[in-house]
Design a protein around this motif. Structure first.
Motif, PDB file in Angstrom:
ATOM      1  N   MET A   3      37.359  50.944  55.947  1.00  0.00           N
ATOM      2  CA  MET A   3      37.257  51.841  55.248  1.00  0.00           C
ATOM      3  C   MET A   3      36.901  50.796  53.919  1.00  0.00           C
ATOM      4  O   MET A   3      37.453  49.244  53.956  1.00  0.00           O
ATOM      5  CB  MET A   3      39.093  52.872  55.348  1.00  0.00           C
ATOM      6  CG  MET A   3      38.929  53.386  53.565  1.00  0.00           C
ATOM      7  SD  MET A   3      40.506  54.543  54.006  1.00  0.00           S
ATOM      8  CE  MET A   3      41.620  53.479  53.638  1.00  0.00           C
ATOM      9  N   THR A   4      36.226  51.072  53.277  1.00  0.00           N
ATOM     10  CA  THR A   4      36.305  50.951  51.572  1.00  0.00           C
ATOM     11  C   THR A   4      37.371  50.998  50.860  1.00  0.00           C
ATOM     12  O   THR A   4      36.701  51.940  50.180  1.00  0.00           O
ATOM     13  CB  THR A   4      33.820  51.178  51.564  1.00  0.00           C
ATOM     14  OG1 THR A   4      33.916  50.711  52.661  1.00  0.00           O
ATOM     15  CG2 THR A   4      34.048  50.048  50.393  1.00  0.00           C
ATOM     16  N   THR A   5      37.683  50.248  49.949  1.00  0.00           N
ATOM     17  CA  THR A   5      38.193  50.013  49.218  1.00  0.00           C
ATOM     18  C   THR A   5      37.611  49.947  47.218  1.00  0.00           C
ATOM     19  O   THR A   5      37.245  48.676  47.403  1.00  0.00           O
ATOM     20  CB  THR A   5      39.852  49.247  48.841  1.00  0.00           C
ATOM     21  OG1 THR A   5      40.617  49.545  50.273  1.00  0.00           O
ATOM     22  CG2 THR A   5      40.374  49.560  47.854  1.00  0.00           C
ATOM     23  N   ILE A   6      37.343  50.763  46.731  1.00  0.00           N
ATOM     24  CA  ILE A   6      36.470  50.638  45.436  1.00  0.00           C
ATOM     25  C   ILE A   6      37.651  51.126  43.875  1.00  0.00           C
ATOM     26  O   ILE A   6      38.099  51.649  44.132  1.00  0.00           O
ATOM     27  CB  ILE A   6      35.787  51.509  45.200  1.00  0.00           C
ATOM     28  CG1 ILE A   6      34.459  51.755  46.108  1.00  0.00           C
ATOM     29  CG2 ILE A   6      35.089  51.740  44.429  1.00  0.00           C
ATOM     30  CD1 ILE A   6      33.892  50.287  46.961  1.00  0.00           C
ATOM     31  N   LEU A   7      37.558  50.382  43.321  1.00  0.00           N
ATOM     32  CA  LEU A   7      38.466  50.018  42.069  1.00  0.00           C
ATOM     33  C   LEU A   7      37.519  50.388  40.784  1.00  0.00           C
ATOM     34  O   LEU A   7      36.569  50.211  40.540  1.00  0.00           O
ATOM     35  CB  LEU A   7      39.165  48.658  41.921  1.00  0.00           C
ATOM     36  CG  LEU A   7      39.833  48.723  40.599  1.00  0.00           C
ATOM     37  CD1 LEU A   7      40.854  49.191  40.812  1.00  0.00           C
ATOM     38  CD2 LEU A   7      39.713  47.269  40.082  1.00  0.00           C
ATOM     39  N   ILE A   8      37.664  52.069  40.430  1.00  0.00           N
ATOM     40  CA  ILE A   8      36.929  52.114  39.098  1.00  0.00           C
ATOM     41  C   ILE A   8      37.851  52.051  37.856  1.00  0.00           C
ATOM     42  O   ILE A   8      39.115  52.554  37.976  1.00  0.00           O
ATOM     43  CB  ILE A   8      37.294  53.576  39.330  1.00  0.00           C
ATOM     44  CG1 ILE A   8      36.326  54.506  40.947  1.00  0.00           C
ATOM     45  CG2 ILE A   8      35.643  54.527  38.097  1.00  0.00           C
ATOM     46  CD1 ILE A   8      35.764  55.821  40.945  1.00  0.00           C
ATOM     47  N   VAL A   9      37.257  51.684  37.094  1.00  0.00           N
ATOM     48  CA  VAL A   9      38.208  51.029  35.501  1.00  0.00           C
ATOM     49  C   VAL A   9      36.935  52.038  34.731  1.00  0.00           C
ATOM     50  O   VAL A   9      36.134  51.957  34.344  1.00  0.00           O
ATOM     51  CB  VAL A   9      37.572  49.625  34.989  1.00  0.00           C
ATOM     52  CG1 VAL A   9      37.684  49.200  33.832  1.00  0.00           C
ATOM     53  CG2 VAL A   9      37.608  48.032  36.694  1.00  0.00           C
ATOM     54  N   GLU A  10      38.344  52.808  34.933  1.00  0.00           N
ATOM     55  CA  GLU A  10      38.330  54.019  32.960  1.00  0.00           C
ATOM     56  C   GLU A  10      37.537  53.400  32.059  1.00  0.00           C
ATOM     57  O   GLU A  10      38.476  52.484  31.410  1.00  0.00           O
ATOM     58  CB  GLU A  10      38.747  54.817  33.445  1.00  0.00           C
ATOM     59  CG  GLU A  10      38.885  56.130  31.945  1.00  0.00           C
ATOM     60  CD  GLU A  10      37.845  56.609  32.247  1.00  0.00           C
ATOM     61  OE1 GLU A  10      37.078  56.558  31.582  1.00  0.00           O
ATOM     62  OE2 GLU A  10      37.741  57.473  32.943  1.00  0.00           O
ATOM     63  N   SER A  11      36.605  53.399  31.489  1.00  0.00           N
ATOM     64  CA  SER A  11      36.403  52.600  29.741  1.00  0.00           C
ATOM     65  C   SER A  11      36.232  53.022  28.644  1.00  0.00           C
ATOM     66  O   SER A  11      36.069  52.475  27.511  1.00  0.00           O
ATOM     67  CB  SER A  11      34.713  52.313  30.521  1.00  0.00           C
ATOM     68  OG  SER A  11      34.803  51.290  31.351  1.00  0.00           O
ATOM     69  N   ASN A  12      36.601  54.522  29.168  1.00  0.00           N
ATOM     70  CA  ASN A  12      37.468  55.219  27.611  1.00  0.00           C
ATOM     71  C   ASN A  12      38.984  54.914  27.271  1.00  0.00           C
ATOM     72  O   ASN A  12      39.742  55.175  28.296  1.00  0.00           O
ATOM     73  CB  ASN A  12      36.830  56.590  28.240  1.00  0.00           C
ATOM     74  CG  ASN A  12      35.749  56.993  27.301  1.00  0.00           C
ATOM     75  OD1 ASN A  12      34.782  56.369  26.658  1.00  0.00           O
ATOM     76  ND2 ASN A  12      35.112  57.971  28.407  1.00  0.00           N
ATOM     77  N   PRO A  13      39.275  55.164  26.302  1.00  0.00           N
ATOM     78  CA  PRO A  13      41.045  54.626  25.924  1.00  0.00           C
ATOM     79  C   PRO A  13      41.260  56.663  26.223  1.00  0.00           C
ATOM     80  O   PRO A  13      40.705  57.732  26.101  1.00  0.00           O
ATOM     81  CB  PRO A  13      40.991  54.222  24.618  1.00  0.00           C
ATOM     82  CG  PRO A  13      39.376  54.227  24.410  1.00  0.00           C
ATOM     83  CD  PRO A  13      38.592  54.700  25.226  1.00  0.00           C
ATOM     84  N   ALA A  14      42.791  56.842  26.692  1.00  0.00           N
ATOM     85  CA  ALA A  14      42.789  58.150  25.512  1.00  0.00           C
ATOM     86  C   ALA A  14      42.891  59.248  24.665  1.00  0.00           C
ATOM     87  O   ALA A  14      42.356  58.319  24.093  1.00  0.00           O
ATOM     88  CB  ALA A  14      44.642  58.026  26.124  1.00  0.00           C
TER      89      ALA A  14
END
Length: 250
Positions: free
Chosen positions: A1-12
């Motif tokens: 299984m591949t683990t991917i981290l998504i970095v959300e580049s928008n602030p709240a």
């Protein structure tokens, strides 16, 4: 299984766009372990990066550039990813961020905004053979929305694609511990979602927005948009994300 981290580049308070990548990754491989972090809300830690196979940096709707003081949390997150030797992918702001950290320059495009679609994206000689763009034919069209662009590539980066609006539409950087592949455009955004974005911004022709909503199934609409019908099919649209994902296990 591949683990991917998504970095959300928008602030709240801004649109949260990590979900666009979640849908694409699940369609590519529904066994993928997907984690999302938001550097503007909390610093990324080493524990966030444990057992991560690859990291995705999304686009962003903020008014500041990637070298601005406000973007420091995002720069810190990418620096940690690079320090850990995790292969990274970036769309739009994500590519501009990498260029900045690796010694290049990102700034507002002298040609203004490129919204809706990037047309006539030409592959370089390197792009024709690079695994990142496998399956792309030169002169392709793809969803795109941006103000800034990479105006100077980092030393050691390989230019893979560009068009008349933005000479750097895709590049790769594979040096030492750092592997980054990025695009200025948005393979993750559906045509319907792009039409909705243009609705919200305002000022774009109704015919453009209507054709965007039709182009996946209507070859005539695709041609009116200046695209080969196949370019805008979902499987073709996400080419770069799929190629990057597959490279993690190559």
């Amino acid at each position: 299984m591949t683990t991917i981290l998504i970095v959300e580049s928008n602030p709240a308070g801004y649109p949260q766009v990590a979900s666009e990548f979640v849908m694409v990754l699940q369609a590519i491989d529904d066994t993928t372990d997907i984690r999302i972090v938001s550097p503007y809300e909390a610093p990324v830690t080493r524990s966030d990066l444990q057992a991560v196979d690859g990291a995705i940096f999304t686009g962003s709707a903020v008014s500041w550039g990637v070298d601005a003081p406000e973007a420091a949390p995002l720069r810190a997150a990418m620096e940690q990813v690079f320090d850990e030797g995790i292969p990274a992918y970036g769309s739009c702001n994500g590519m501009q961020l990498a260029a900045c950290l690796l010694g290049g320059i990102s700034a507002p495009s002298p040609n203004g905004r490129e919204d809706g679609l990037a047309r006539e994206v030409q592959l370089t000689e390197a792009g024709r053979v690079h695994p990142f763009l496998k399956g792309r034919q030169t002169g392709f069209t793809v969803p795109c929305i941006h103000r800034d662009e990479v105006t100077r590539l980092p030393k050691g980066a390989v230019l893979l694609a560009g068009n008349a609006h933005s000479p750097v539409q895709a590049f790769a950087y594979d040096n030492g511990n750092i592997r980054f592949w990025g695009v200025q455009y948005h393979p993750e955004i559906t045509l319907a979602a792009m039409a909705d974005i243009l609705d919200e911004i305002g000022g774009y022709p109704q015919s453009l927005r209507d054709d965007l909503r039709l182009a996946e199934t209507d070859a005539g609409a695709a041609r009116r948009l200046g695209a080969a019908p196949g370019d805008l099919q979902p499987d073709q649209r996400v080419t770069e994300i799929r190629n990057w994902f597959n490279s993690l296990s190559a």
